[in-house]
Each structure stands twice: as structure tokens, then as C-alpha cells.
Design an enzyme around this catalytic site. Structure first.
Site, PDB file in Angstrom:
ATOM      1  N   SER A 127       1.733  19.682  -8.605  1.00 30.90           N
ATOM      2  CA  SER A 127       1.492  19.565 -10.119  1.00 30.90           C
ATOM      3  C   SER A 127       2.811  19.050 -10.904  1.00 30.90           C
ATOM      4  O   SER A 127       3.927  19.113 -10.465  1.00 30.90           O
ATOM      5  CB  SER A 127       1.097  20.718 -10.598  1.00 30.90           C
ATOM      6  OG  SER A 127       1.032  20.756 -11.878  1.00 30.90           O
ATOM      7  N   TYR A 151      -0.156  14.756 -14.680  1.00 27.28           N
ATOM      8  CA  TYR A 151      -0.730  15.167 -16.435  1.00 27.28           C
ATOM      9  C   TYR A 151      -0.175  14.045 -16.957  1.00 27.28           C
ATOM     10  O   TYR A 151       1.171  13.896 -17.226  1.00 27.28           O
ATOM     11  CB  TYR A 151      -0.274  16.373 -16.646  1.00 27.28           C
ATOM     12  CG  TYR A 151      -1.119  17.629 -16.151  1.00 27.28           C
ATOM     13  CD1 TYR A 151      -2.613  17.510 -16.386  1.00 27.28           C
ATOM     14  CD2 TYR A 151      -0.650  18.890 -15.774  1.00 27.28           C
ATOM     15  CE1 TYR A 151      -3.512  18.531 -16.170  1.00 27.28           C
ATOM     16  CE2 TYR A 151      -1.645  19.865 -15.420  1.00 27.28           C
ATOM     17  CZ  TYR A 151      -2.903  19.413 -15.537  1.00 27.28           C
ATOM     18  OH  TYR A 151      -3.647  20.732 -15.008  1.00 27.28           O
ATOM     19  N   THR A 177      -5.340  14.035 -13.100  1.00 29.48           N
ATOM     20  CA  THR A 177      -6.229  15.148 -13.625  1.00 29.48           C
ATOM     21  C   THR A 177      -6.684  14.832 -15.056  1.00 29.48           C
ATOM     22  O   THR A 177      -6.014  14.697 -16.056  1.00 29.48           O
ATOM     23  CB  THR A 177      -5.282  16.596 -13.602  1.00 29.48           C
ATOM     24  OG1 THR A 177      -5.050  16.674 -12.312  1.00 29.48           O
ATOM     25  CG2 THR A 177      -6.497  17.666 -14.053  1.00 29.48           C
ATOM     26  N   LYS A 260      -9.208  13.427 -11.050  1.00 31.68           N
ATOM     27  CA  LYS A 260      -9.563  14.835 -10.694  1.00 31.68           C
ATOM     28  C   LYS A 260     -10.366  15.314 -11.754  1.00 31.68           C
ATOM     29  O   LYS A 260      -9.735  15.021 -12.785  1.00 31.68           O
ATOM     30  CB  LYS A 260      -8.540  15.796 -10.362  1.00 31.68           C
ATOM     31  CG  LYS A 260      -8.643  17.066 -10.242  1.00 31.68           C
ATOM     32  CD  LYS A 260      -7.389  17.870  -9.341  1.00 31.68           C
ATOM     33  CE  LYS A 260      -7.680  19.405  -9.438  1.00 31.68           C
ATOM     34  NZ  LYS A 260      -7.324  20.020 -10.279  1.00 31.68           N
ATOM     35  N   HIS A 284     -11.999  22.510 -12.508  1.00 34.79           N
ATOM     36  CA  HIS A 284     -10.800  23.195 -12.454  1.00 34.79           C
ATOM     37  C   HIS A 284     -10.814  24.726 -12.511  1.00 34.79           C
ATOM     38  O   HIS A 284     -10.262  25.325 -13.194  1.00 34.79           O
ATOM     39  CB  HIS A 284     -10.009  22.955 -14.107  1.00 34.79           C
ATOM     40  CG  HIS A 284      -8.870  22.581 -14.080  1.00 34.79           C
ATOM     41  ND1 HIS A 284      -8.159  21.625 -14.165  1.00 34.79           N
ATOM     42  CD2 HIS A 284      -7.527  23.673 -14.238  1.00 34.79           C
ATOM     43  CE1 HIS A 284      -6.623  21.852 -14.353  1.00 34.79           C
ATOM     44  NE2 HIS A 284      -6.399  23.187 -14.375  1.00 34.79           N
TER      45      HIS A 284
HETATM   46  C1  LIG Z   1      -2.865  28.973 -11.710  1.00 36.40           C
HETATM   47  C2  LIG Z   1      -3.834  27.792 -11.613  1.00 36.40           C
HETATM   48  C3  LIG Z   1      -2.736  26.516 -12.144  1.00 36.40           C
HETATM   49  C4  LIG Z   1      -3.371  25.404 -12.180  1.00 36.40           C
HETATM   50  N1  LIG Z   1      -2.776  24.283 -12.457  1.00 36.40           N
HETATM   51  C5  LIG Z   1      -3.092  23.074 -12.239  1.00 36.40           C
HETATM   52  C6  LIG Z   1      -2.318  21.902 -12.391  1.00 36.40           C
HETATM   53  O1  LIG Z   1      -1.275  21.978 -12.687  1.00 36.40           O
HETATM   54  N2  LIG Z   1      -2.882  20.756 -12.161  1.00 36.40           N
HETATM   55  C7  LIG Z   1      -4.373  20.523 -11.962  1.00 36.40           C
HETATM   56  O2  LIG Z   1      -4.739  19.568 -11.674  1.00 36.40           O
HETATM   57  N3  LIG Z   1      -4.918  21.528 -11.632  1.00 36.40           N
HETATM   58  C8  LIG Z   1      -4.385  22.969 -11.987  1.00 36.40           C
HETATM   59  N4  LIG Z   1      -5.113  23.944 -11.524  1.00 36.40           N
HETATM   60  C9  LIG Z   1      -6.869  23.785 -11.079  1.00 36.40           C
HETATM   61  C10 LIG Z   1      -6.906  23.604  -9.424  1.00 36.40           C
HETATM   62  O3  LIG Z   1      -6.319  22.535  -8.939  1.00 36.40           O
HETATM   63  C11 LIG Z   1      -8.079  23.605  -9.113  1.00 36.40           C
HETATM   64  O4  LIG Z   1      -8.870  22.621  -9.495  1.00 36.40           O
HETATM   65  C12 LIG Z   1      -8.894  25.051  -9.158  1.00 36.40           C
HETATM   66  O5  LIG Z   1      -8.153  26.148  -9.129  1.00 36.40           O
HETATM   67  C13 LIG Z   1     -10.091  25.013  -8.219  1.00 36.40           C
HETATM   68  O6  LIG Z   1     -10.875  26.414  -8.594  1.00 36.40           O
HETATM   69  P1  LIG Z   1     -10.617  27.628  -7.674  1.00 36.40           P
HETATM   70  O7  LIG Z   1      -9.061  28.088  -7.534  1.00 36.40           O
HETATM   71  O8  LIG Z   1     -11.384  28.698  -8.034  1.00 36.40           O
HETATM   72  O9  LIG Z   1     -10.930  27.292  -6.446  1.00 36.40           O
HETATM   73  C14 LIG Z   1      -4.803  25.145 -11.751  1.00 36.40           C
HETATM   74  C15 LIG Z   1      -5.374  26.146 -11.138  1.00 36.40           C
HETATM   75  C16 LIG Z   1      -4.927  27.580 -11.246  1.00 36.40           C
HETATM   76  C17 LIG Z   1      -5.630  28.684 -10.767  1.00 36.40           C
HETATM   77  O1  LIG Z   2      -3.573  26.290 -16.102  1.00 40.96           O
HETATM   78  C1  LIG Z   2      -4.048  25.357 -15.548  1.00 40.96           C
HETATM   79  O2  LIG Z   2      -5.017  25.484 -15.084  1.00 40.96           O
HETATM   80  C2  LIG Z   2      -3.441  23.916 -15.826  1.00 40.96           C
HETATM   81  O3  LIG Z   2      -4.089  23.171 -15.053  1.00 40.96           O
HETATM   82  C3  LIG Z   2      -2.119  23.645 -16.430  1.00 40.96           C
HETATM   83  C4  LIG Z   2      -1.015  23.981 -15.610  1.00 40.96           C
HETATM   84  C5  LIG Z   2       0.252  23.448 -16.586  1.00 40.96           C
HETATM   85  C6  LIG Z   2       0.075  22.909 -17.754  1.00 40.96           C
HETATM   86  C7  LIG Z   2      -1.155  22.682 -18.596  1.00 40.96           C
HETATM   87  C8  LIG Z   2      -2.405  23.322 -17.637  1.00 40.96           C
END
Ligand SMILES: Cc1cc2nc3c(=O)[nH]c(=O)nc-3n(C[C@H](O)[C@H](O)[C@H](O)COP(=O)(O)O)c2cc1C
Ligand SMILES: O=C(O)C(=O)c1ccccc1
Length: 387
Positions: A127, A151, A177, A260, A284
Site C-alpha cells: 500500500s 493511492y 485503487t 482495483k 474494499h
Molecule cells: C485495515 C485495512 C486497510 C486497508 N488498506 C488498504 C490500502 O491501503 N489500499 C487498498 O487498496 N486497499 C486497502 N484495504 C482494502 C483491502 O485491500 C481489500 O480490498 C479488502 O480488505 C478486502 O476485504 P476483506 O478483507 O473483507 O476480504 C484495506 C483493508 C483493511 C481491512
Molecule cells: O483504511 C482503508 O481501507 C484504506 O484503504 C486506507 C488506507 C490508508 C489511507 C486511506 C485509506
């Protein structure tokens, strides 16, 4: 016996010496255990979703509505789960989804995750909002495969700098994303009044970036930390992006690109028309649009619209190897696992993540074989029935 399901043998053999696995083999139990281990803030950030969390529940319910129909007597002695996705070879069609701010789950954060993934040969998708820099994570992962998740910030020079750094650090594919240009209404985080970034956690890629530093008047120190955080808030997301902007990405990234957050077949077509190499069907994890459809329900339509012209990946709701079989049968080439490995990280650091990955690989292989298949590409809609 195959290498992946070896984990099953290993567990039983260790049992002869009275050694049992430290974490559950049923990965759906990890969340409850992580809740006891983590602070309320960190747990809420991981487990929470948008609004009343209806979409998060729908993601899981959608898996439950599909059932595998096992087939018999099909010689499944030699199984091959290996895949090549966007030019990256992997032992099973599983990637580690991009997850920001992992240091709130374990002090080793992304470094532990990169090491665990590399030891299994599975790709990480790092990320932009990581708590370690992309260069540090690359070093921890060594020869392990790695992709970079962007991002896309408002500042174009910063975007270019991120892409150049990712390329130089050996990230081979780009995931962009689209669904999180701003954070959704997330009651658990709001009720804790908790946003890690405002504390300068999850900002390592920004604070270490020469373009970002120039914008805040030099390297980020205690003296200008507040300015840096405010600049992060100002530049993090870009709500005015349109499909035309994808040309800019192509100009600055010469490897494969996957978008994504795709849920609509028309958006999938536009991605293909824009020359994208892949789409990730994802909502997400229900963290953005509460009330949105389950990601699994979006998958067949997106796969049909893409029609083999780009790679189709899937996430949101994967918890077990059997879930992976269902997503592959409905049109995904590979899946991204997300929350389960975060809970593994919280509970056991690098070893915890490795446990989760090995369980998923073993259960995927066993479920595939016991259903009558040797390879993931043998799965199709006929593998499943609506329950
Ligand atoms: C704590 C957390 C942080 C996340 N941070 C990002 C991120 O930085 N970038 C991103 O594209 N998706 C982020 N996601 C989404 C995940 O990549 C993914 O799409 C999502 O968690 C899938 O759902 P699931 O965990 O219920 O299977 C985050 C998800 C969680 C739970
Ligand atoms: O929390 C999240 O789901 C996420 O994708 C995120 C992570 C870092 C900055 C902003 C959003």
C-alpha cells in the site's frame, strides 16, 4: 502428496510429538482472537467497515449462497496450483491485498508480512499508505514477488515520484485503487475518533519522498510534523480523476497496471478500452459504500465484460480455501486475501502471517482436488450451484 498440502501432513506429524499449531486452522476464528489481542482502536480499524456494515456482511453471505458440486473418479493425483498473473509467477493464485498502516497491528508490520509472503512465494501488494517505506519493504521481501498499490495523490509530481521509486525498488506491477479517494463514513473509527494518519502512522512513503519533503520545506522532523500531516490530508486523494487520466499513468509506468475497485461491467469494459492489463473486482471489504452489492455478485458480470482481454482478480470476503475455489469458479484468475492475514500478523507476527498463507494454500489445494480438479483453470460456473 503435494508441497502445498504438506502443511496438513506437517501439522499431524508434529502432533505425534504433542505439538499443536498456535493459531486456528479455521481462519474464520482469527478475528475473535485478534479482538482480544489488539487495542480497541486498531481492532476497530481492521474489522470495521462503512456505515451499518451491510456490504461487509453481504460479501460473506454471497459466498454462502454458492455451493461446490464435487466430482468423482477424475485422477487428481497430480495437482498444479501455480499461476502467472500480470507477468508474476506464483505457487497458487493468491496475493496479499494492500493493507495500510500495518504497524498498528504488530511492530514489525509490513516487514513481517513481506518476509512471510516471500517465504511462501506469494506476491505482496504494498500500500501507498504503508507504515514502512516501499524501499524498506522491498529489502525485507528480498527475492519475493512484489506489486505496488498507488493511492493517486492530487500532486502529480508526487504520483510520478511514487511510481519511479516503486520501479527502482523492484515492484513489477501497479495496482491503482479507485474506490478510496476519500475515507467513507466508518462508525467504528468515528466512535473511537481514530485516524492513524493524523498521528503520522501510515505516512512513511510520503514523509520519505523527495517531492513531498520539498512541499513541506525539507525532511519531516518533529518541528514540521504537523505541517507534514496537514499536507498529507491535502494531497492524499483526488476525487476529480476521470478515465482520461489513465493516459498519465501509462506514460509513467511501463509495467502491467490493474484497476482495483471495479464492480460494474461497463467500468470493466472501460478499463480494457483504456489499455489496462487487469481489474480487481473489489468493494474494499465493504469499507467504502455501505449498501453496495457483494463483490462476489459483481464478479461474473465483470468477468464476462472483460472477456479474457485483461486479467480479472477478486477480493472482499475471502476467508478460506473453499472461498477461493468459488471466486475462481466465478471468473477470477487470482484472489487477494486481506483481513485474515492482518489478524495473523496481529496474533503471531511473521509466523502468524505465514500460518494464514499456508492454511489457505493447503485448504485450496485439498478442496480443489476433493472436488475433482487438478488445476484452478478447470474451475468454472458448472463447478457451483446456488444454494
Ligand atoms: C485495515 C485495512 C486497510 C486497508 N488498506 C488498504 C490500502 O491501503 N489500499 C487498498 O487498496 N486497499 C486497502 N484495504 C482494502 C483491502 O485491500 C481489500 O480490498 C479488502 O480488505 C478486502 O476485504 P476483506 O478483507 O473483507 O476480504 C484495506 C483493508 C483493511 C481491512
Ligand atoms: O483504511 C482503508 O481501507 C484504506 O484503504 C486506507 C488506507 C490508508 C489511507 C486511506 C485509506
Amino acid at each position: 502428496m503435494s508441497a502445498l498440502a504438506d502443511f496438513q501432513n506437517e501439522i499431524y506429524l508434529k502432533g505425534l510429538g504433542d505439538v499443536r499449531p498456535e493459531l486456528p486452522a479455521d481462519l474464520t476464528r482469527l478475528e475473535g482472537l485478534a479482538e482480544r489481542r489488539l487495542s480497541a482502536q486498531a481492532f476497530g480499524y481492521a474489522a470495521g467497515s462503512a456505515g451499518a456494515e451491510a456490504t461487509a456482511r453481504a460479501n460473506r453471505a454471497a459466498f454462502d449462497r454458492w455451493r461446490i458440486v464435487p466430482r468423482m473418479l477424475r485422477d487428481v493425483a497430480h495437482r498444479d496450483l501455480s499461476a502467472e498473473v500480470l507477468g508474476t509467477a506464483m505457487p497458487a493464485p493468491i496475493l496479499l491485498a494492500p493493507i495500510g498502516v500495518q504497524s498498528i497491528f504488530h511492530p514489525d508490520g509490513e516487514l513481517a508480512v513481506a518476509r512471510a509472503a516471500a517465504s511462501c512465494g506469494l506476491p505482496i501488494v504494498l500500500s501507498t499508505a504503508a507504515s514502512a517505506t516501499m524501499e524498506e519493504v522491498a529489502e525485507a521481501g528480498g527475492e519475493g514477488p512484489r506489486w505496488y498499490q498507488l493511492y493517486w495523490p492530487k500532486d502529480r509530481d508526487l504520483a510520478v515520484s511514487f511510481l519511479e521509486r516503486a520501479k527502482a525498488a523492484g515492484y513489477t506491477a501497479l495496482v491503482v485503487t479507485l474506490d478510496t479517494f476519500t475515507l467513507a463514513w466508518r462508525p467504528r473509527d468515528l466512535e473511537q475518533a481514530y485516524l492513524p494518519f493524523l498521528r503520522g502512522i501510515g505516512t512513511a512513503n510520503y514523509f520519505s519522498d523527495p517531492v513531498f519533503q520539498k512541499a513541506v520545506g525539507g525532511p519531516v522532523t518533529d518541528a514540521n510534523r504537523d505541517t507534514a500531516v496537514l499536507h498529507w490530508v491535502a494531497t492524499f486523494g483526488n476525487p476529480s480523476l476521470t478515465w482520461d487520466d489513465l493516459v498519465f499513468l501509462r506514460e509513467h509506468w511501463d509495467g502491467p497496471i490493474a484497476l482495483k475497485g471495479i464492480q460494474h461491467p461497463d467500468d470493466a469494459r472501460r478499463a480494457v478500452d483504456a489499455g489496462m492489463d487487469g481489474v480487481i473486482v473489489s468493494n474494499h471489504g465493504g469499507r467504502q459504500v455501505d449498501g453496495a452489492i457483494a463483490s462476489l455478485d459483481a464478479l461474473p458480470g465483470v468477468a464476462a465484460a472483460v472477456g479474457g482481454q485483461a486479467a480479472v482478480l477478486f477480493d472482499s470476503g475471502i476467508r478460506t480455501g473453499s472461498d477461493i475455489v468459488k471466486a475462481l469458479a466465478l471468473g477470477a484468475e487470482a484472489v487477494l486475501v486481506a483481513r485474515p492475514y492482518v489478524y495473523g500478523l496481529a496474533l503471531g507476527g511473521e509466523a502468524g502471517v505465514r500460518h494464514v498463507l499456508r492454511c489457505l494454500q493447503a485448504e485450496l489445494e485439498l478442496t480443489l482436488a476433493l472436488s475433482g480438479h487438478r488445476r484452478p483453470d478447470e474451475l468454472g460456473p458448472e463447478t457451483l450451484q446456488r444454494s
